[in-house]
Scaffold this motif. Structure first.
Motif, PDB file in Angstrom:
ATOM      1  N   GLU A  67       0.809  -1.214   0.000  1.00 36.83           N
ATOM      2  CA  GLU A  67       0.000   0.000   0.000  1.00 36.83           C
ATOM      3  C   GLU A  67       0.844   1.267   0.000  1.00 36.83           C
ATOM      4  OE1 GLU A  67      -3.161  -0.288  -0.518  1.00 36.83           O
ATOM      5  OE2 GLU A  67      -2.865  -2.462  -0.471  1.00 36.83           O
ATOM      6  N   LEU A  68       2.061   1.170   0.522  1.00 31.19           N
ATOM      7  CA  LEU A  68       2.908   2.349   0.668  1.00 31.19           C
ATOM      8  C   LEU A  68       3.559   2.773  -0.642  1.00 31.19           C
ATOM      9  CD1 LEU A  68       4.216   4.288   2.819  1.00 31.19           C
ATOM     10  CD2 LEU A  68       6.100   2.643   2.923  1.00 31.19           C
ATOM     11  N   LEU A  69       3.820   1.811  -1.524  1.00 28.60           N
ATOM     12  CA  LEU A  69       4.627   2.080  -2.711  1.00 28.60           C
ATOM     13  C   LEU A  69       3.845   1.812  -3.989  1.00 28.60           C
ATOM     14  CD1 LEU A  69       7.680   0.417  -1.133  1.00 28.60           C
ATOM     15  CD2 LEU A  69       7.802   2.705  -2.107  1.00 28.60           C
ATOM     16  N   PRO A  70       4.188   2.520  -5.070  1.00 30.55           N
ATOM     17  CA  PRO A  70       3.515   2.289  -6.359  1.00 30.55           C
ATOM     18  C   PRO A  70       3.924   0.954  -6.965  1.00 30.55           C
ATOM     19  CG  PRO A  70       5.316   3.842  -6.634  1.00 30.55           C
ATOM     20  CD  PRO A  70       5.189   3.607  -5.157  1.00 30.55           C
ATOM     21  N   ASP A  71       3.125   0.481  -7.908  1.00 29.28           N
ATOM     22  CA  ASP A  71       3.380  -0.819  -8.516  1.00 29.28           C
ATOM     23  C   ASP A  71       4.737  -0.896  -9.210  1.00 29.28           C
ATOM     24  OD1 ASP A  71       1.062  -1.922  -7.625  1.00 29.28           O
ATOM     25  OD2 ASP A  71       0.031  -1.944  -9.557  1.00 29.28           O
ATOM     26  N   ASP A  72       5.224   0.242  -9.738  1.00 25.34           N
ATOM     27  CA  ASP A  72       6.490   0.177 -10.466  1.00 25.34           C
ATOM     28  C   ASP A  72       7.712   0.341  -9.562  1.00 25.34           C
ATOM     29  OD1 ASP A  72       6.182   2.851  -9.855  1.00 25.34           O
ATOM     30  OD2 ASP A  72       6.520   3.581 -11.896  1.00 25.34           O
ATOM     31  N   ALA A  73       7.489   0.443  -8.248  1.00 25.43           N
ATOM     32  CA  ALA A  73       8.622   0.534  -7.322  1.00 25.43           C
ATOM     33  C   ALA A  73       9.385  -0.789  -7.312  1.00 25.43           C
ATOM     34  CB  ALA A  73       8.138   0.865  -5.909  1.00 25.43           C
ATOM     35  N   LEU A  74      10.693  -0.703  -7.410  1.00 26.77           N
ATOM     36  CA  LEU A  74      11.540  -1.890  -7.461  1.00 26.77           C
ATOM     37  C   LEU A  74      11.680  -2.496  -6.070  1.00 26.77           C
ATOM     38  CD1 LEU A  74      14.266  -0.429  -9.818  1.00 26.77           C
ATOM     39  CD2 LEU A  74      12.520  -2.109 -10.432  1.00 26.77           C
ATOM     40  N   LEU A  75      11.745  -3.827  -6.031  1.00 29.99           N
ATOM     41  CA  LEU A  75      11.874  -4.551  -4.761  1.00 29.99           C
ATOM     42  C   LEU A  75      13.287  -5.087  -4.645  1.00 29.99           C
ATOM     43  CD1 LEU A  75      10.438  -5.753  -2.235  1.00 29.99           C
ATOM     44  CD2 LEU A  75       9.924  -7.768  -3.640  1.00 29.99           C
ATOM     45  N   TYR A  76      13.951  -4.774  -3.522  1.00 33.79           N
ATOM     46  CA  TYR A  76      15.322  -5.201  -3.282  1.00 33.79           C
ATOM     47  C   TYR A  76      15.417  -5.902  -1.930  1.00 33.79           C
ATOM     48  CZ  TYR A  76      16.736  -2.218  -7.208  1.00 33.79           C
ATOM     49  OH  TYR A  76      16.879  -1.660  -8.444  1.00 33.79           O
ATOM     50  N   PRO A  77      15.144  -7.212  -1.883  1.00 29.37           N
ATOM     51  CA  PRO A  77      15.273  -7.951  -0.621  1.00 29.37           C
ATOM     52  C   PRO A  77      16.714  -8.364  -0.352  1.00 29.37           C
ATOM     53  CG  PRO A  77      14.486  -9.412  -2.340  1.00 29.37           C
ATOM     54  CD  PRO A  77      14.636  -8.047  -2.973  1.00 29.37           C
ATOM     55  N   THR A  78      17.014  -8.606   0.900  1.00 31.55           N
ATOM     56  CA  THR A  78      18.336  -9.127   1.275  1.00 31.55           C
ATOM     57  C   THR A  78      18.383 -10.635   1.090  1.00 31.55           C
ATOM     58  OG1 THR A  78      18.637  -7.343   2.872  1.00 31.55           O
ATOM     59  CG2 THR A  78      19.994  -9.315   3.175  1.00 31.55           C
ATOM     60  N   HIS A  79      17.298 -11.322   1.447  1.00 33.90           N
ATOM     61  CA  HIS A  79      17.239 -12.781   1.367  1.00 33.90           C
ATOM     62  C   HIS A  79      16.423 -13.224   0.162  1.00 33.90           C
ATOM     63  CE1 HIS A  79      18.927 -12.556   5.304  1.00 33.90           C
ATOM     64  NE2 HIS A  79      17.806 -12.228   5.916  1.00 33.90           N
ATOM     65  N   GLY A  80      16.501 -14.531  -0.127  1.00 38.36           N
ATOM     66  CA  GLY A  80      15.645 -15.095  -1.154  1.00 38.36           C
ATOM     67  C   GLY A  80      16.360 -15.606  -2.374  1.00 38.36           C
ATOM     68  N   PHE A  81      17.672 -15.721  -2.317  1.00 39.23           N
ATOM     69  CA  PHE A  81      18.465 -16.169  -3.461  1.00 39.23           C
ATOM     70  C   PHE A  81      19.186 -17.476  -3.119  1.00 39.23           C
ATOM     71  CE2 PHE A  81      18.293 -11.585  -2.923  1.00 39.23           C
ATOM     72  CZ  PHE A  81      17.582 -11.226  -4.055  1.00 39.23           C
ATOM     73  N   GLY A  82      18.526 -18.266  -2.265  1.00 43.08           N
ATOM     74  CA  GLY A  82      19.109 -19.505  -1.759  1.00 43.08           C
ATOM     75  C   GLY A  82      19.277 -19.497  -0.257  1.00 43.08           C
ATOM     76  N   THR A 129      10.373 -19.795   1.137  1.00 46.55           N
ATOM     77  CA  THR A 129      10.459 -20.618  -0.068  1.00 46.55           C
ATOM     78  C   THR A 129      11.418 -19.937  -1.032  1.00 46.55           C
ATOM     79  OG1 THR A 129       8.574 -19.486  -1.114  1.00 46.55           O
ATOM     80  CG2 THR A 129       8.090 -21.468   0.174  1.00 46.55           C
ATOM     81  N   GLN A 130      11.806 -20.651  -2.079  1.00 45.43           N
ATOM     82  CA  GLN A 130      12.770 -20.109  -3.020  1.00 45.43           C
ATOM     83  C   GLN A 130      12.106 -19.745  -4.343  1.00 45.43           C
ATOM     84  OE1 GLN A 130      15.808 -19.319  -2.133  1.00 45.43           O
ATOM     85  NE2 GLN A 130      15.508 -20.209  -0.097  1.00 45.43           N
ATOM     86  N   SER A 131      12.643 -18.717  -4.980  1.00 44.91           N
ATOM     87  CA  SER A 131      12.161 -18.260  -6.280  1.00 44.91           C
ATOM     88  C   SER A 131      13.335 -18.141  -7.231  1.00 44.91           C
ATOM     89  CB  SER A 131      11.468 -16.895  -6.130  1.00 44.91           C
ATOM     90  OG  SER A 131      11.235 -16.296  -7.394  1.00 44.91           O
ATOM     91  N   ASP A 132      13.072 -18.337  -8.513  1.00 45.95           N
ATOM     92  CA  ASP A 132      14.119 -18.177  -9.527  1.00 45.95           C
ATOM     93  C   ASP A 132      14.211 -16.741 -10.037  1.00 45.95           C
ATOM     94  OD1 ASP A 132      14.762 -20.887  -9.425  1.00 45.95           O
ATOM     95  OD2 ASP A 132      13.259 -21.407 -10.942  1.00 45.95           O
ATOM     96  N   ALA A 133      13.343 -15.864  -9.542  1.00 46.23           N
ATOM     97  CA  ALA A 133      13.318 -14.490 -10.034  1.00 46.23           C
ATOM     98  C   ALA A 133      14.612 -13.762  -9.696  1.00 46.23           C
ATOM     99  CB  ALA A 133      12.127 -13.743  -9.439  1.00 46.23           C
ATOM    100  N   ALA A 134      15.082 -12.962 -10.633  1.00 45.62           N
ATOM    101  CA  ALA A 134      16.284 -12.161 -10.413  1.00 45.62           C
ATOM    102  C   ALA A 134      15.950 -10.718 -10.072  1.00 45.62           C
ATOM    103  CB  ALA A 134      17.171 -12.200 -11.655  1.00 45.62           C
TER     104      ALA A 134
END
Length: 463
Positions: free
Chosen positions: A180-195, A201-206
Motif C-alpha cells: 500500500e505504501l509504494l507504487p506498482d512500479d517501485a523496485l523490490l530489493y530484498p536481502t534474502h531469497g536467493f538460496g 520458499t525459493q524463487s528463480d526471479a532475479a
C-alpha cells in the motif's frame, strides 16, 4: 551544458553486492557523490572497492534487522568510513548506533530520501527502507530485508517456536503495508531469497516490483489464516550455525582478519586429525575420492561450502584448510568469516602428497546405473542424505534417509554404504565424514533425476 545557477540532476544508481554462497544481497545506493549501504556482509572490502572506484562518500549504513544467517559488516564499515550506523532503536545491542523508528525520514545528498518502515515478521524489530526521489517525492524502490521477498517472505520461525505464529501473522501485515505504501512500479530489493534459508520458499526471479508481487506473491494473494497455514506447513530445517549469528551481531563484530593462515606441515596436519580437529579439504569431490588426507573432510568450494560446513561444524573447534591453490584457501577463509568462523588454525596448499605423511585414503565413486547393478549382485545400504522433504517427494525404494545435517547423530545400519543426494555434493561430504569414522563407503556422483532411468525403483509419499 547546464545553465548558470542550475544544479545538475544526478542519476541514482543501485549496486547489488551478491553473496550467492549464502543466498543474500547487499545494496549500495548512490547519486554519483554520496552513498548509503543496506545490510552489508562482513567482508566489507567489496563495498570499499565500489566506493573507491566510483569516488563516493558513504554517509549511512542501514541494517534491516539483526541478522540470523550471517555476521554483519555494518558496524565495521561505519567505523572505517565515518558513516552513521543505523538500526531499529528497539534492538538491544552492545555498541553505539543511531536508533531508527517507524515513520522516520532521512535525507541523503540532494536526491535521496529514505523512509523507515516497520515490517515485523522475520524478526519483531525488522525494518524496511523505502527509497524516494527527494524532489518529486516518487517512491522508487524498497529495501525489504527479510520481509517481502521475490515470490515469498522471510521465514518467521528463527526466534523460536513460541514466536512463530505471531511473527507469521505480523509478516502478512508487513507485506501488505509495503504494497500500500509504494507504487506498482517501485523496485523490490530484498536481502534474502536467493538460496538463503532465511527465505520461507525459493524463487528463480532475479528482479521484481511491488506490482509483480501484488499479482504473484502468496502473502499478497491470500488472507492471513491461509497464508500462515501454508507458510508454516512448508518450513524446513535451518542451518545450525544460525543460533550463533544474532548474538555475534548484537555484540558488534569487527572487520575480519583475512590474512593467509599459518602454513601447516604434514606432521601437524596428522596431529590435528588425531586430536579430533577439523581438517577440511576444499577440492572437488572427484579429486577427494581419488586420494585425501586420512581423517579429513570434503567440503568443496564448488558447492554450498559455508552453509554445509557451518551446519555440521563443532562450533569452536580449530579448523585447518587444505586447498590446491592459495586463492582457494583465501576464498574459503572469506566465506567462513561471513558466518563467524574466524582465523583458521592453519592451512596448506598443493595436494595429498604435500599434506600427509601417510598413504592417501580413498573411497569409491559411482553413478546410479552402477548402483542398480550392484543391488542386483549383493545387498548394500542405500543412504539418502537429502533433506526429509526431498526424500518424501521421491526416493529409491528401500533407501535409508539420514539428512546430511543430522548424519552425525544418526544410527546407521552396518555394512557397505552407497551414499547419494540430489547431485553429488552432499553425498561426498557425508562419505568423507563416514569414511573418517571407519565406514566402508561409495559416493554416488550423479543427479537423482537419473535414478529411475538407471533401473532403480523410485517411490514417493514417505513409503
Amino acid at each position: 551544458m547546464t545553465p548558470t545557477g542550475v544544479t545538475p540532476q544526478r542519476t541514482l544508481s543501485i549496486v547489488p553486492i551478491d553473496t550467492p554462497s549464502l543466498g543474500d544481497r547487499s545494496y549500495l545506493v548512490h547519486d554519483g557523490s554520496v552513498a548509503f549501504v543496506v545490510d552489508p556482509q562482513r567482508d566489507i572490502d567489496r563495498v570499499l572497492e565500489v566506493l573507491d572506484r566510483e569516488g563516493l562518500s558513504l554517509t549511512h549504513v542501514f541494517e534491516t534487522h539483526v541478522h540470523n544467517d550471517y555476521v554483519t559488516g555494518g558496524l565495521a564499515l561505519a567505523r572505517e568510513t565515518g558513516a552513521a550506523y543505523l538500526l531499529n532503536g528497539s534492538d538491544e545491542v552492545a555498541f553505539e548506533r543511531e536508533p531508527l523508528h517507524d515513520g522516520q525520514s532521512l535525507g541523503i545528498g540532494d536526491r535521496i530520501r529514505v523512509e523507515v518502515v516497520a515490517t515485523p515478521g522475520h524478526t519483531f524489530n525488522h525494518l524496511s527502507y523505502a527509497l524516494h526521489d527527494r524532489h518529486s517525492g516518487q517512491g522508487l524502490a524498497v529495501f525489504s530485508g527479510g520481509s517481502l521477498l521475490y515470490g515469498s517472505t522471510g521465514r518467521p520461525d528463527l526466534l523460536g517456536e513460541e514466536h512463530t505464529d505471531r511473527l507469521a501473522r505480523l509478516q502478512h501485515g508487513s507485506a501488505r503495508r509495503l504494497r500500500e505504501l509504494l507504487p506498482d512500479d517501485a523496485l523490490l530489493y530484498p536481502t534474502h531469497g536467493f538460496g538463503s534459508f532465511c527465505s520461507a520458499t525459493q524463487s528463480d526471479a532475479a528482479e521484481s516490483t511491488i506490482g509483480m508481487e501484488r499479482s504473484t506473491n502468496p502473502v499478497l494473494l491470500h488472507d492471513e489464516d491461509t497464508y500462515v497455514r501454508q507458510l508454516l506447513e512448508g518450513l524446513g530445517d535451518w542451518p545450525a550455525y544460525y543460533v550463533h549469528m544474532a548474538s555475534l551481531n548484537s555484540a558488534g563484530p569487527e572487520r575480519p582478519d583475512l590474512t593467509f593462515p599459518r602454513e601447516a606441515t604434514p606432521e601437524e596436519i596428522r596431529r590435528r586429525v588425531d586430536a579430533g580437529e577439523w581438517v577440511v579439504d576444499l577440492r572437488n569431490r572427484t579429486a577427494f575420492a581419488a586420494g585425501h588426507v586420512p581423517g579429513s573432510f570434503n567440503f568443496g568450494l564448488d558447492g554450498s561450502f559455508a552453509t554445509n560446513l557451518g551446519w555440521l561444524f563443532d562450533w569452536g573447534t580449530p579448523i585447518t584448510l587444505l586447498g590446491e591453490l592459495p586463492e582457494h584457501v583465501s576464498q574459503a577463509q572469506r566465506e567462513l568469516a561471513r558466518i563467524g568462523i574466524d582465523r583458521p588454525a592453519a592451512a596448506a596448499t598443493g595436494g595429498p602428497g604435500q599434506w600427509s605423511d601417510r598413504e592417501p585414503a580413498t573411497f569409491g565413486q559411482a553413478d546410479f546405473r552402477r548402483l542398480a547393478e550392484v543391488l542386483r549382485e549383493r545387498p548394500v545400504v542405500v543412504l539418502d542424505v537429502r533433506r526429509t522433504d526431498e526424500f518424501e517427494a521421491g526416493h529409491i525404494e528401500g533407501a535409508v534417509n539420514a539428512p546430511l545435517h543430522e548424519l552425525r547423530s544418526s544410527e546407521l545400519p552396518g555394512g557397505e554404504l552407497w551414499i547419494h543426494c540430489q547431485s553429488g555434493y552432499r553425498a561426498s561430504v557425508a562419505a568423507s565424514l563416514l569414511a573418517a569414522a571407519g565406514r566402508d563407503v561409495v559416493a554416488v556422483d550423479d543427479h537423482f533425476g537419473e535414478a529411475a532411468g538407471a533401473g532403480l525403483t523410485v517411490t514417493s509419499g514417505g513409503a
